[in-house]
Design an enzyme around this catalytic site. Structure first.
Site, PDB file in Angstrom:
ATOM      1  N   HIS A 198       0.827  -1.198   0.000  1.00 28.10           N
ATOM      2  CA  HIS A 198       0.000   0.000   0.000  1.00 28.10           C
ATOM      3  C   HIS A 198       0.862   1.250   0.000  1.00 28.10           C
ATOM      4  O   HIS A 198       0.492   2.277  -0.545  1.00 28.10           O
ATOM      5  CB  HIS A 198      -0.911   0.004   1.225  1.00 28.10           C
ATOM      6  N   GLU A 440      -3.047 -17.022 -19.475  1.00 27.38           N
ATOM      7  CA  GLU A 440      -1.962 -16.950 -18.479  1.00 27.38           C
ATOM      8  C   GLU A 440      -1.212 -18.264 -18.366  1.00 27.38           C
ATOM      9  O   GLU A 440      -0.197 -18.353 -17.684  1.00 27.38           O
ATOM     10  CB  GLU A 440      -2.553 -16.615 -17.098  1.00 27.38           C
ATOM     11  N   ASP A 464       1.457 -13.771 -15.141  1.00 25.26           N
ATOM     12  CA  ASP A 464       1.387 -15.216 -14.928  1.00 25.26           C
ATOM     13  C   ASP A 464       1.893 -15.998 -16.133  1.00 25.26           C
ATOM     14  O   ASP A 464       2.503 -17.052 -15.968  1.00 25.26           O
ATOM     15  CB  ASP A 464      -0.052 -15.637 -14.602  1.00 25.26           C
ATOM     16  N   CYS A 511      -3.248  -7.304 -20.461  1.00 24.89           N
ATOM     17  CA  CYS A 511      -3.431  -6.546 -19.217  1.00 24.89           C
ATOM     18  C   CYS A 511      -2.357  -6.850 -18.174  1.00 24.89           C
ATOM     19  O   CYS A 511      -2.449  -6.401 -17.042  1.00 24.89           O
ATOM     20  CB  CYS A 511      -4.824  -6.782 -18.640  1.00 24.89           C
TER      21      CYS A 511
HETATM   22  C1  PEP Z   1      -1.382 -11.257 -14.996  1.00 29.47           C
HETATM   23  O1  PEP Z   1      -1.182 -12.386 -14.551  1.00 29.47           O
HETATM   24  O2  PEP Z   1      -0.681 -10.723 -15.875  1.00 29.47           O
HETATM   25  C2  PEP Z   1      -2.495 -10.453 -14.478  1.00 29.47           C
HETATM   26  C3  PEP Z   1      -2.816  -9.299 -15.020  1.00 29.47           C
HETATM   27  O3  PEP Z   1      -3.157 -10.921 -13.398  1.00 29.47           O
HETATM   28  P1  PEP Z   1      -2.610 -10.835 -11.890  1.00 29.47           P
HETATM   29  O4  PEP Z   1      -1.380  -9.980 -11.898  1.00 29.47           O
HETATM   30  O5  PEP Z   1      -3.730 -10.251 -11.114  1.00 29.47           O
HETATM   31  O6  PEP Z   1      -2.335 -12.276 -11.579  1.00 29.47           O
HETATM   32 MG    MG Z   2      -2.678 -13.368 -13.361  1.00 28.59          MG
END
Ligand code: PEP
Ligand code: MG
Length: 609
Positions: A198, A440, A464, A511
């Site tokens: 945070h 992922e 991931d 993303c």
């Molecule tokens: C990712 O794995 O790239 C992703 C966006 O999800 P998180 O980081 O929440 O696992």
């Molecule tokens: Mg992820």
């Protein structure tokens, strides 16, 4: 060890918030809570001891309530962090456990609190999800404040600093960070904390350069040492030589000018040199972050992580609570799209209401969609809330960690069931929403042609995908040097996926953190990813960089990239071809080190994504 006045020392930590500052170090000392005495309390004094503890908790809560009430305007959106801390004061892991220990073992409150805190911390430390791991730190901050009240030690008083300095602390709590006065504090440096802490989030909101997780900063740095803090690179330079100083002064000016320029144009579309339009979206974890996405020119929400409503509580949120939050986000963002990702919860995660048995490899365990398909009521509740929110704006549904077609099929059945039950209940909802899956896991890329027939879009979660493709635990700092989205295998996988998607007529978005790396853009644009989503602060610089790239040229460039066998060769190629253009956009974290030095270590933090 202390630096002598002549040494230039470089410390590498975790880039918590981008930007450069140069100034004098101010070491924050925390008064006397490191040594905790243990003593027995007689049976007749136990209830007095419990009351002493309760009073300390009440005082700690009072302090925090005042801090929340006095929060500066631009931090009000983060009040939830401190409000979570307020709730944690009465958490059973901390509050209940401490009282139990005092009563059962007949020992003093300080010792009992320390024991309870260690147990809770251990529990969180075993979690691999970096976001949740960070929540163990919240327990620590809360415990610290109670402890200071127990022993009568003073709080860290940042508000008393009367000159412009760089704060150096073992660990700054969100409460402390939120009291930072921008006109006094140029940046900060801590031994503890990760990018997802945070404290890191607040630093990014305040747009103060911060380097976290340095481990020994408070031992090596002395008061009044001259420091250079490079928050994008996660670098702190103590006693910089003249040459270093000049280099960073120029860089700092350049960064400021770039940021101002990028922000000025961030509301405009991201169009490449040859006129192709890209959508640059924001990733959020909390409804409050919508403001940052809008302020930074986001074209929508590409990833709404929904875990926050499930954490730090003994039960699961009900449909109405979820619906209210989702609706708020959707309405605020309308008519732009909001991509709501369903619960991405880890096998051993801190959902108090349902903690599964120990897992040896939680990252390979009952996580995300696997958890949801095993807990259908919880999943259906969330899906109903999302379908209801979809009646109020532009919603896309995104399912995490898909590794087989069966999972998509099962999810679709539950989604249909959710829609039918809403129909029966006579509630307003919208079933006509885009259905996407996160890519992922490598098996999803291999099966992409079959999956493309079952979904409307793909969204690549590189955090991931890199982890599962290269067999590198994204939270393990010992192998962080190997973690690189520019690994040729990762690039080939992404290309393969986008090609399959194109053939099937569906779009592929991204993303994961890779999307925020300016130097990754020539490759991503060349591959044909049309939408990138990232932390809000990265949006303006990515938009700016897209405007400097020609898609036609990046396609030709991609052919050369795909012929390379090593990450280092790809980085070299990027530097040779795009170094000039992209070096003008020097600060968009995370960016690979194009100098070749440490080339394999572009994201050397212990908490990626
Ligand atoms: C990712 O794995 O790239 C992703 C966006 O999800 P998180 O980081 O929440 O696992
Ligand atoms: Mg992820």
């Amino acid at each position: 060890m202390h630096a002598t006045s002549t040494d230039e020392i470089r410390l590498k930590g975790i880039g918590g918030s981008p930007g450069i500052c140069i100034g004098k170090a101010y070491l924050v000392d925390r008064e006397g809570v490191s040594v905790v005495e243990k003593y027995n309390v007689s049976a007749e004094n136990i209830s007095k001891e419990v009351n002493r503890f309760k009073n300390a908790v009440a005082n700690a809560k009072k302090e925090l309530t005042t801090i929340i009430a006095d929060l500066p305007e631009d931090l009000k959106q983060h009040a939830y962090i401190l409000e979570t801390h307020l709730l944690l004061h009465k958490d059973k892991m901390l509050y209940g456990k401490t009282i139990d220990i005092i009563k059962n073992q007949g020992i003093n409150a300080e010792w009992a609190l320390r024991e309870a805190t260690s147990e809770a911390k251990e529990m969180f430390a075993s979690i691999t999800d970096s976001y949740l791991k960070g929540r163990g730190v919240d327990i620590e901050h809360v415990s610290d404040r109670i402890m200071r009240n127990l022993v009568g030690a003073k709080d860290v008083d940042i508000s008393g600093i009367d000159r412009r300095v760089i704060l150096v602390a073992h660990n700054l709590s969100p409460a402390e960070t939120s009291q930072i006065q921008l006109e006094k504090i140029m940046g900060f440096v801590t031994d503890r904390g990760g990018r997802d802490s945070h404290t890191g989030i607040i630093a990014r909101t305040l747009e103060i350069p911060a380097v976290l997780g340095l481990e020994t900063a408070t031992v090596i740095i002395k008061n009044n040492d001259i420091l250079v803090v490079d928050g994008a690179e996660g670098l702190v330079i103590i006693n910089p030589e003249d040459e270093t100083l000049i280099h960073y002064e120029i860089l700092a000016e350049k960064f400021k000018a770039q940021k101002a320029d990028a922000l000025r144009t961030s509301g405009r579309p991201a169009k490449s040199l040859d006129g192709k339009l890209f959508r640059v979206m924001g990733n959020i974890e909390l409804p409050e972050e919508i403001v940052a996405v809008k302020d930074h020119g986001g074209d929508g929400i590409g990833l709404f992580r929904t875990e926050f409503l499930y954490m730090n509580r003994a039960d699961f949120p009900d449909e109405q609570e979820l619906f209210d939050k989702y609706r708020e986000v959707v309405e605020l963002m309308s008519p732009k799209p909001v991509t709501i990702r369903t619960l991405d919860i880890n096998g051993d995660k801190a959902i108090d209401a349902s903690r599964p048995a120990e897992e040896a490899n939680p990252a390979l365990g009952l996580r995300a969609i696997r958890f949801c398909l095993k807990n259908r009521d919880i999943f259906k509740t969330q899906l109903r809330a999302i379908l209801r929110a979809a009646a109020h704006g532009n919603v896309r549904l995104l399912i995490p960690m898909i590794s087989s077609c069966e999972e998509i099929y099962e999810t679709r059945l539950i989604l249909n069931d959710a829609a039918e039950s809403l129909e029966k209940d006579g509630l307003e909802y919208n079933r006509e929403i885009e259905f996407g899956i996160m890519i992922e896991v490598p098996s999803a890329v291999i099966m992409a042609d079959a999956m493309a027939r079952m979904v409307d879009f793909f969204s690549i979660g590189t955090n991931d995908l890199v982890q599962y493709t290269l067999a590198i635990d994204r939270g393990n700092r010992h192998v962080a040097y190997l973690y690189n989205p520019l690994h040729p295998a990762v690039i080939r996988l992404i290309k393969q996926l986008v090609d399959v998607g194109k053939k099937a007529g569906i779009k592929t978005y991204m993303c994961g953190e890779m999307a925020a790396g300016i130097t990754h853009l020539p490759i991503l644009l060349g591959i044909g990813i049309s939408e990138l989503s990232m932390s809000p602060q990265s949006i303006p610089l990515v938009k700016n960089a897209i405007r400097k790239i020609s898609v036609a040229e990046s396609r030709a460039f991609l052919k050369d990239v795909l012929a390379q066998a090593t990450t280092a060769d790809i980085i070299q190629l990027l530097e040779d071809t795009y170094g000039g253009i992209l070096s003008e956009t020097i600060y968009a974290p995370p960016a690979p080190d194009l100098s070749g030095e440490g080339a394999l270590n572009t994201q050397g933090s212990d908490s990626i994504g």
